[in-house]
Design an enzyme around this catalytic site. Sequence first.
Site, PDB file in Angstrom:
ATOM      1  N   ASP A  77      -0.448  15.224   5.641  1.00  0.00           N
ATOM      2  CA  ASP A  77      -1.567  14.633   6.365  1.00  0.00           C
ATOM      3  C   ASP A  77      -1.153  13.288   6.931  1.00  0.00           C
ATOM      4  O   ASP A  77      -0.232  12.640   6.446  1.00  0.00           O
ATOM      5  CB  ASP A  77      -2.775  14.457   5.455  1.00  0.00           C
ATOM      6  CG  ASP A  77      -2.497  13.466   4.345  1.00  0.00           C
ATOM      7  OD1 ASP A  77      -1.577  13.729   3.554  1.00  0.00           O
ATOM      8  OD2 ASP A  77      -3.168  12.428   4.276  1.00  0.00           O
TER       9      ASP A  77
ATOM     10  N   HIS B  36     -10.600   2.879  -0.548  1.00  0.00           N
ATOM     11  CA  HIS B  36     -10.688   2.439   0.840  1.00  0.00           C
ATOM     12  C   HIS B  36     -11.500   1.148   0.847  1.00  0.00           C
ATOM     13  O   HIS B  36     -12.497   1.016   1.549  1.00  0.00           O
ATOM     14  CB  HIS B  36     -11.310   3.513   1.736  1.00  0.00           C
ATOM     15  CG  HIS B  36     -10.543   3.721   2.994  1.00  0.00           C
ATOM     16  ND1 HIS B  36     -11.122   3.877   4.221  1.00  0.00           N
ATOM     17  CD2 HIS B  36      -9.217   3.763   3.225  1.00  0.00           C
ATOM     18  CE1 HIS B  36     -10.186   4.030   5.139  1.00  0.00           C
ATOM     19  NE2 HIS B  36      -9.016   3.960   4.558  1.00  0.00           N
TER      20      HIS B  36
ATOM     21  N   LYS C 136      -7.923  14.197  -6.540  1.00  0.00           N
ATOM     22  CA  LYS C 136      -7.337  12.869  -6.489  1.00  0.00           C
ATOM     23  C   LYS C 136      -8.392  11.848  -6.076  1.00  0.00           C
ATOM     24  O   LYS C 136      -9.298  12.166  -5.307  1.00  0.00           O
ATOM     25  CB  LYS C 136      -6.194  12.852  -5.474  1.00  0.00           C
ATOM     26  CG  LYS C 136      -5.389  11.556  -5.449  1.00  0.00           C
ATOM     27  CD  LYS C 136      -4.272  11.678  -4.421  1.00  0.00           C
ATOM     28  CE  LYS C 136      -3.595  10.359  -4.145  1.00  0.00           C
ATOM     29  NZ  LYS C 136      -2.663  10.479  -3.018  1.00  0.00           N
TER      30      LYS C 136
ATOM     31  N   HIS D 197       0.821  -1.209   0.000  1.00  0.00           N
ATOM     32  CA  HIS D 197       0.000   0.000   0.000  1.00  0.00           C
ATOM     33  C   HIS D 197       0.858   1.263   0.000  1.00  0.00           C
ATOM     34  O   HIS D 197       0.567   2.221  -0.703  1.00  0.00           O
ATOM     35  CB  HIS D 197      -0.916  -0.024   1.224  1.00  0.00           C
ATOM     36  CG  HIS D 197      -1.840   1.148   1.296  1.00  0.00           C
ATOM     37  ND1 HIS D 197      -3.065   1.157   0.689  1.00  0.00           N
ATOM     38  CD2 HIS D 197      -1.715   2.362   1.898  1.00  0.00           C
ATOM     39  CE1 HIS D 197      -3.660   2.322   0.910  1.00  0.00           C
ATOM     40  NE2 HIS D 197      -2.862   3.064   1.646  1.00  0.00           N
TER      41      HIS D 197
END
Lengths: 234, 799
Positions: free
Chosen positions: B299, B125, B121, B76
């Site tokens: 973030d 999830h 973007k 990931h």
Amino acid sequence: MRIGVVTFPGSLDDGDAARAARIAGAEAVRLWHGDPDLHGVDAVVLPGGFSYGDYLRCGAIARFAPVMESIIDAARGGLPVLGICNGFQVLCEAHLLPGALTRNQHLHFRNRDQWLKVEATNTAWTNGFTPGQEILIPVKNGEGCFVADPATLDKLEAEGRVIARYVRGNPNGSQRDIAGITNEAGNVVGIMPHPEHAVEALTGPSLDGLGFFTSVLRALAGAAAGGQLAGGQQ
Amino acid sequence: MTTQQDKSGFAATDVLANEFADGPDTVQKAEQSPDELQPFADLGLKDDEYAKIRDILGRRPTASELAMYSIMWSEHCSYKSSKVHLREFVAKVPKNTRMLAGIGENAGVVQVSDDLAVTFKVESHNHPSYVEPYQGAATGVGGIVRDILAMGARPIAVMDPLRFGAADHPDTARVLPGVVAGIGGYGNCLGLPNIGGEIVFDPCYQGNPLVNALSIGVLPVERLQKKEATGSGNIVVLLGARTGRDGIGGVSVLASATFDEEAEQRRPSVQVGDPFMEKLLIESCLELYDAGLVTGIQDLGGAGLTCALTETAAAAGTGMRVWLERVPLREASMSPTEILASESQERMLLIVTPENLDAVLKVAEKWGVWATAIGEVTPRGEDGSPGRLVITWNDHVVVDVPPGSLADDGPVYERPLREPSDLILLQADRAETLPRPATGDELRETVLRMAASPNLCDKTWVTEQYDRYVLGNTVLAQPEDSGVLRLDEQTNLGVALSVDGNGRFARLDPYEGAKLALAEAYRNVAVTGAEPIAVTDCLNFGSPEDPAVMWQFAQAVRGLADGCQQLGTPVTGGNVSFYNQTGAAAIHPTPVVGVMGLFDDVTRRIPMGFKNSGELLFLLGETRAELSGSEWAWVTHGHLGGRPPKVDLAAEQALGKVMARASQAGVVSAAHDLSDGGLAQVLVESSLRYGVGAQVTLPEDVFVQLFSESAGRVLVAVPRAHEAAFTALVTEFGVPYTQIGVTSETAALEVTGQFTIPLDELRASYSGTLPKLFGTPAQDESGEVRSVTLELIEPKPQP
């Protein structure tokens, strides 16, 4: 004329309410939840959103914000106050309006263009409409189901304090299809659908929402000219 | 293959248990006990990867370091399987002067006027949303919004391309309502309009629903933020929510492995969202940007503090000194490893100068957000080499690593590729040979059945759970072809956005399938009159360890890169989601493509619905007998085979130019892109939008005309006064066109000589499906609710 728009932490439609006030021809003044000073505004809008995350209960925390103490006092003195969606919930929590807004009966958040039938037009915020006029305004809420005990509902209806009802479908299960109500004096109005989202042809389903903001300017102009606020102050 | 990953969640717990018993594992202990066995395999690291870590550090890693490497080197975070292929996007990026930031940043940034830029973007999830639909989907929205925020932009909208298993499968009734409520619950509370997306059902997504989330933001060009932790002596501030035990192992446990029966036990790996906190975080960050108080910002999403600390330091080449015990915690007993691995939401990492620290803390206090100085930037080595990341916890040195080794120097794999063995047979099984409806009655029946099918039916039951009005700049939203937003109230500058994918087409031919997804999104933007300018993508695939999946991936990336090069629209960023696979069964390869287009004046946008009767209907583009992979083949025959429709990107561009000019000249009153379900579906949707019917006359073969899914086509409505101007325009660009009919006085859809369907009947079929499948008991089938009567409520005491 200066219309104050309150920003609580979690307010979302404050910018939209300010824009609507400007389009109606007023000066929009931003009010901060922590500041009890109303900066001399002529009317106040409590906007939609999720003040304080809607934690505890919608509007339950916002009702205690420092700015609300001033607004509650001023409203009792006749200041025009419009609560939209979360603002309506705050007004109920603040006991400026009777009843409560509860979870939509179908349990979903629902956003749709909603037809309303205007009833009471003797308030500060609805005097520009005609009784029975049908208007199209977006509704969007998860807890917009208006409830009150039967005696209160009867009283609201008997005193002509229902300002609008849902027609062509009730989006949230509100009792007696009530979309908005006013206080006895007609200066405090709460409405669940969002007039501020129906003020421009480019972005709204109609221009019907503008009527709320032009109504208050008319009421204020009348009051300034020595008359009473529409709806009168008994 | 999966056994080693099955236990990973528990193994991580074992590591932590040791930390509690013996105090944290420190660098000193690691040096003293070089041969201690470490559970690297349980954390998802391979033998050679573990050896490489030892090599980098010159000793065994501490428990915290091991956890950090396992997270940062996970699929990931490291893109270790996809990296070699994603280079195609960079190699083939079209010349473009608008790009201010591209691949590798939190999100791509595109300049749209002298002083404004837009960033957008799309991200996945998927796994969390299967395990815990509400929170999984909610935090998917939260995560992508923080990416946009980190670029210096105010987030202004979200979109959600969603894919679920069969509509009537019992588990879909668990996943879909939760996902939709999560997206609505988070996005609505954040005050972001949801302006579009997709809802697709296919059994291949049964155990692997795809929950992709797109966000777009706008910023003044000079407010663009950087993530570099520059300036030795600068302060590292953690802003936002306190850190808790949620989401530990999210990226490594959930996103980088296939599922098994124990998926539900992984709920603790799913983060829990607090949209109210995120709203405050947005407002405080924007205030900090505007006051010029931020030197660098990143973030915290997947991989939490680990990712933010290493990426900001690695990007600047600096070092960092962090005191971990300063991190505000929800749970005081958290170990250093847990603090570093937590994926608690609503957090940002700021780099600020010491002079600005007080001002930063003051802004945070105004918005009621936690802000804590947790570390400082340290210099490069004396020889100019990158600095080191040193983390202590109550004076124990638990981490001492070169940050670049985590952020940039992860393993890169050239995985084996092999065309799926069944592909030749699949492609030979063409849908063009299936039995077709022959009579007018059969065609009528087919139109109604298709309109009611889960993929084509009315999605209002879902979309009205989203706020599309907030912020007051939504010009078009679902079910329109694109979401359209006004960016500037003075100039009416605006953008159009569409996200599209078609897993069936990509299954039949991943190279062409990716191009088709791009073409559809491009066309959806173009039909509104906007000029397409940039692309983002979310590449959803099965396990990269399966050579057939890897082949599909490589093909799709090449297809998308070639397509973008040809259209002149750069890929500005995106996301790869692998391991969407249960056992040996992978999902269809599903590249989802988002295209953004620009309006100089958004008031000229073209909507999709017929508004007036008596207007001329033109079909632009060429219709061929292309039914393989179509919605018709799937709905009526449960068939998937053959080759997908041809893509002609030059034709798409010509079509786009026609639409832009038509929009500028104001000669088209409605336009709708043809895709899933073909012309029949477009006539259904455009008629039902405002209740204005259509009467069309179609050439032979009528069935093909109605249900073919040939690309490059648009249906437009032209007021009679503009007929000449419009046909001249279409001719100028060499786009084939046919006048097929008119919008009609009668509220019906009529195909001359074949059938007539009253709009009421059509609407009943089109709108009944989702409420029937997912409606709540308090709702009748029309979606209306009955008014409640509460007799027992006591009157409220008056103050």
